[in-house]
Structure formats: C-alpha cells, structure tokens
Design a protein around this motif. Structure first.
Motif, PDB file in Angstrom:
ATOM      1  N   UNK A   1     -13.126  16.739  -9.305  1.00  9.33           N
ATOM      2  CA  UNK A   1     -12.014  16.047  -9.704  1.00  9.33           C
ATOM      3  C   UNK A   1     -12.103  14.505  -8.815  1.00  9.33           C
ATOM      4  N   UNK A   2     -12.323  15.123  -7.272  1.00  9.03           N
ATOM      5  CA  UNK A   2     -11.958  14.159  -5.813  1.00  9.03           C
ATOM      6  C   UNK A   2     -13.144  13.071  -6.389  1.00  9.03           C
ATOM      7  N   UNK A   3     -14.760  13.552  -7.071  1.00 11.88           N
ATOM      8  CA  UNK A   3     -15.521  12.840  -6.658  1.00 11.88           C
ATOM      9  C   UNK A   3     -15.498  11.821  -7.779  1.00 11.88           C
ATOM     10  N   UNK A   4     -14.408  12.412  -9.079  1.00  9.54           N
ATOM     11  CA  UNK A   4     -14.859  11.372 -10.210  1.00  9.54           C
ATOM     12  C   UNK A   4     -14.072  10.556 -10.006  1.00  9.54           C
ATOM     13  N   UNK A   5     -12.931  10.877  -9.168  1.00  7.90           N
ATOM     14  CA  UNK A   5     -11.357   9.620  -8.648  1.00  7.90           C
ATOM     15  C   UNK A   5     -12.227   9.279  -7.900  1.00  7.90           C
ATOM     16  N   UNK A   6     -12.806   9.300  -7.275  1.00  5.92           N
ATOM     17  CA  UNK A   6     -14.018   8.373  -6.035  1.00  5.92           C
ATOM     18  C   UNK A   6     -14.370   7.280  -6.415  1.00  5.92           C
ATOM     19  N   UNK A   7     -15.672   8.077  -7.924  1.00  5.96           N
ATOM     20  CA  UNK A   7     -16.686   6.565  -8.802  1.00  5.96           C
ATOM     21  C   UNK A   7     -15.342   6.108  -9.335  1.00  5.96           C
ATOM     22  N   UNK A   8     -14.455   5.836  -9.972  1.00  6.72           N
ATOM     23  CA  UNK A   8     -13.302   5.518 -11.132  1.00  6.72           C
ATOM     24  C   UNK A   8     -12.572   4.097 -10.386  1.00  6.72           C
ATOM     25  N   UNK A   9     -12.666   4.921  -9.319  1.00  2.70           N
ATOM     26  CA  UNK A   9     -11.434   4.240  -8.646  1.00  2.70           C
ATOM     27  C   UNK A   9     -11.840   3.457  -7.798  1.00  2.70           C
ATOM     28  N   UNK A  10     -13.110   2.780  -7.823  1.00  2.00           N
ATOM     29  CA  UNK A  10     -14.254   1.995  -6.355  1.00  2.00           C
ATOM     30  C   UNK A  10     -13.464   0.922  -6.419  1.00  2.00           C
ATOM     31  N   UNK A  11     -12.484   0.587  -7.203  1.00  3.35           N
ATOM     32  CA  UNK A  11     -11.977  -1.411  -6.939  1.00  3.35           C
ATOM     33  C   UNK A  11     -10.607  -1.421  -6.430  1.00  3.35           C
ATOM     34  N   UNK A  12     -10.004   0.383  -6.427  1.00  7.30           N
ATOM     35  CA  UNK A  12      -9.168   1.087  -5.737  1.00  7.30           C
ATOM     36  C   UNK A  12      -8.895   1.540  -3.807  1.00  7.30           C
ATOM     37  N   UNK A  13      -8.409   0.892  -3.216  1.00  2.00           N
ATOM     38  CA  UNK A  13      -8.776   1.375  -1.857  1.00  2.00           C
ATOM     39  C   UNK A  13      -7.525   2.137  -1.546  1.00  2.00           C
ATOM     40  N   UNK A  14      -6.538   2.231  -1.681  1.00  2.00           N
ATOM     41  CA  UNK A  14      -5.355   2.737  -2.045  1.00  2.00           C
ATOM     42  C   UNK A  14      -5.340   4.179  -2.195  1.00  2.00           C
TER      43      UNK A  14
ATOM     44  N   UNK B   1       0.914  -1.201   0.393  1.00  2.00           N
ATOM     45  CA  UNK B   1       0.085  -0.373   0.081  1.00  2.00           C
ATOM     46  C   UNK B   1       0.510   0.636   0.442  1.00  2.00           C
ATOM     47  N   UNK B   2       0.361   1.998  -0.678  1.00  2.60           N
ATOM     48  CA  UNK B   2       0.868   3.028  -0.991  1.00  2.60           C
ATOM     49  C   UNK B   2       0.400   4.749   0.008  1.00  2.60           C
ATOM     50  N   UNK B   3      -0.569   4.347   0.499  1.00  2.00           N
ATOM     51  CA  UNK B   3      -1.345   5.851   1.230  1.00  2.00           C
ATOM     52  C   UNK B   3      -0.023   5.602   2.277  1.00  2.00           C
ATOM     53  N   UNK B   4      -0.302   5.198   2.811  1.00  2.00           N
ATOM     54  CA  UNK B   4       1.269   5.030   4.069  1.00  2.00           C
ATOM     55  C   UNK B   4       2.221   5.938   4.233  1.00  2.00           C
ATOM     56  N   UNK B   5       2.912   5.364   3.197  1.00  2.00           N
ATOM     57  CA  UNK B   5       4.357   6.196   2.806  1.00  2.00           C
ATOM     58  C   UNK B   5       3.893   7.211   2.639  1.00  2.00           C
ATOM     59  N   UNK B   6       3.146   7.813   1.836  1.00  2.00           N
ATOM     60  CA  UNK B   6       2.576   9.080   0.895  1.00  2.00           C
ATOM     61  C   UNK B   6       1.811  10.049   1.952  1.00  2.00           C
ATOM     62  N   UNK B   7       1.646   9.528   3.105  1.00  2.00           N
ATOM     63  CA  UNK B   7       0.806  10.238   4.330  1.00  2.00           C
ATOM     64  C   UNK B   7       2.197  11.246   5.014  1.00  2.00           C
ATOM     65  N   UNK B   8       2.618   9.969   5.468  1.00  2.00           N
ATOM     66  CA  UNK B   8       3.575  11.074   6.265  1.00  2.00           C
ATOM     67  C   UNK B   8       4.900  11.466   5.419  1.00  2.00           C
ATOM     68  N   UNK B   9       5.083  11.286   4.359  1.00  2.00           N
ATOM     69  CA  UNK B   9       6.142  12.489   3.470  1.00  2.00           C
ATOM     70  C   UNK B   9       5.570  13.607   2.951  1.00  2.00           C
ATOM     71  N   UNK B  10       4.339  13.569   2.703  1.00  2.00           N
ATOM     72  CA  UNK B  10       2.873  15.266   2.805  1.00  2.00           C
ATOM     73  C   UNK B  10       3.136  15.638   3.628  1.00  2.00           C
TER      74      UNK B  10
END
Length: 275
Positions: free
Chosen positions: A52-65, A1-10
């Motif tokens: 744009x976020x609404x679009x991303x969440x709609x089109x990436x429902x299969x990608x929780x990360x 999962x990339x979210x963890x490291x991205x959260x801390x770096x940002x």
C-alpha cells in the motif's frame, strides 16, 4: 505542510512495544486455538501496508507532504504486524507467519485516482478502528486484549490524519475532490448492499492477477476474514452502524453538510454531478 504537525502529534501518542505491552501478564489458559490463529492472519494483513505504501508513493509523486506522512503511517502499520508477530513468537511460535506468507501479499496495485484512494483508506481506518475494538472485547487473554486496544487507537489517529489531507484536497481540487470523496463514501458506507467486508484489503487492485488480487485472497486461508467478523468477534449491525456513523459524521464536518443516512450522502453526491 501537514507533515510537521502530524509527526509531532503522532509521536506524542506513540506506544512502546518494549515498555507498554504487558508481556509478563500473559495467561496461556486464556488463549484459545482459534484466537491464536486469527492473530496470525491479522499480522499478515497488517503487513499489507508495504504494498500500500509503494502504491501511495507511486501515485502521489507530485505531493511531497503526503509522501512524507507515509513514513509515519508505514512505520506504525508495520509495527502493528510486528507486535502481533512478537506475541506469537513469544507464546505461539508455531503460528508465527513465515517470510513466504508475508511476501505473498506484496504485489503491485494498479494505478488509481489518488483522491478516491485517499478516501478509501480513510474509510478503511474508520472500519479497522471498530474491528480492533471488537477484537479486544472478544479475546480473553489480557496481553492481546491490550495490543488490540493499542492498534485500534492507532487506526483512529490515522483516520484523523487522512481527514486532514482530505480537507486540504478540498481546498486544492474543489469539486473534483468533493465528488471523489462522496462517491467512495457512499460505496464504503453501503455495507447492506454487499456480502463482503468493505475494507481496502478485501478489494480487487490488479486486473492481471484477478481473482488473486486482493490482500485477503493471498492469505493462507482467504475466507478467514468473514468468519472472524461474523462468527468470532461478531461484528454485527450495531457495530457496522458505528462504522457508517463515523464515515457520515466526518463527511458532514468535511462538507459542512448534515448526513444522517447514506441516502443523504448519495443525494449530495448526485447534486455535485448536476451542479
């Protein structure tokens, strides 16, 4: 999962609107009317992170990360809109966007292939990094110069985050991801072939609303972006070359190829189609 490291770096790189923006350094004599108006339009444009976020969440429902990463991206992009509006609220309240003007750019985007959309927004971040650098140079008032510097650095970090998801997509989807990224890369780096700025906020995204289906078309002054780029911040060929170079360098690294020109990338794209 990339979210963890991205959260801390940002999180480590995050600036504070209260503590890091030098509000007390404001000099009204160094802010022109035309400069102030462009701040308003950029504030509204940044608000487009909402649809744009609404679009991303709609089109990436299969990608929780990736969807989780949207929580960071959305927060920081809305913060960009907010800091520009706070600048206007403090120093030019007559130009602060209205809620109606902000809501006008919230509309539904048509579903689109998620890999192409990912690449499109990566290129958008590369481009916006350079636009905001030029904006910081063009402005003469010190507080807004600092704000645009913060925004430019944020957009560069966002581009880096998108690139990590692109690398993961290559591992997951292989050739399909490579074809999508190369195709959009050729399009977004071919600035010489089009008369308009190649950025997600200037592209058509809803067939039923055409031609009022770009973010820029729904601003109070739809033509402001081209004027801002060509006449005000003077985003000329050397500036555009930095955008194209950034796209080509990152794709060279991603594909472990050497793309010196858009033609090199296009040849690679064609080789994927025939392989």
């Amino acid at each position: 999962m990339l979210f963890h490291d991205l959260y801390h770096s940002l999180e480590k790189a995050r600036w504070s609107m209260a503590d890091d923006v030098p509000w007390d350094d404001f000099d009204a004599s160094l802010l022109t009317e035309e400069q102030a108006l462009t701040i308003k339009y950029n504030a509204i444009t940044e608000w487009a992170a909402l649809p744009a976020t609404e679009m991303f969440l709609r089109d990436n429902r299969d990608d929780s990360d990736f969807s989780a990463f949207m929580s960071i991206w959305f927060y920081e992009e809305q913060k960009h809109a907010l800091v520009l509006m706070e600048y206007l609220r403090r120093f030019r309240p007559d130009l602060c966007p209205t809620e109606k003007e902000l809501h006008a750019i919230r509309f539904e985007f048509d579903p689109a292939p998620k890999l192409e959309t990912l690449m499109l927004h990566f290129c958008g971040e590369v481009r916006l990094t350079q636009w905001y650098r030029r904006a910081a140079e063009w402005h003469t008032e010190p507080v807004i110069k600092k704000i645009y510097d913060f925004l430019s650095r944020d957009e560069a970090r966002h581009g880096g985050a998108y690139l990590k998801y692109m690398k993961r997509a290559l591992e997951t989807y292989g050739k399909a991801a490579a074809q999508a990224f190369a195709k959009i890369g050729v399009l977004m780096a071919s600035s010489a072939r089009t008369q308009k700025a190649l950025h997600p906020t200037n592209l058509h995204v809803n067939k039923e609303l055409y031609p009022q289906d770009t973010i820029q078309s729904r601003l109070p002054e739809p033509a402001w972006l081209e004027h801002w780029l060509d006449t005000q911040i003077k985003f000329d060929k050397p500036c555009e070359d930095r955008v194209v170079g950034g796209i080509l360098r990152n794709l060279s690294s991603l594909f472990e190829q050497s793309f010196e020109t858009v033609q090199d990338l296009n040849r690679f794209r064609k080789s994927l189609a025939t392989a």
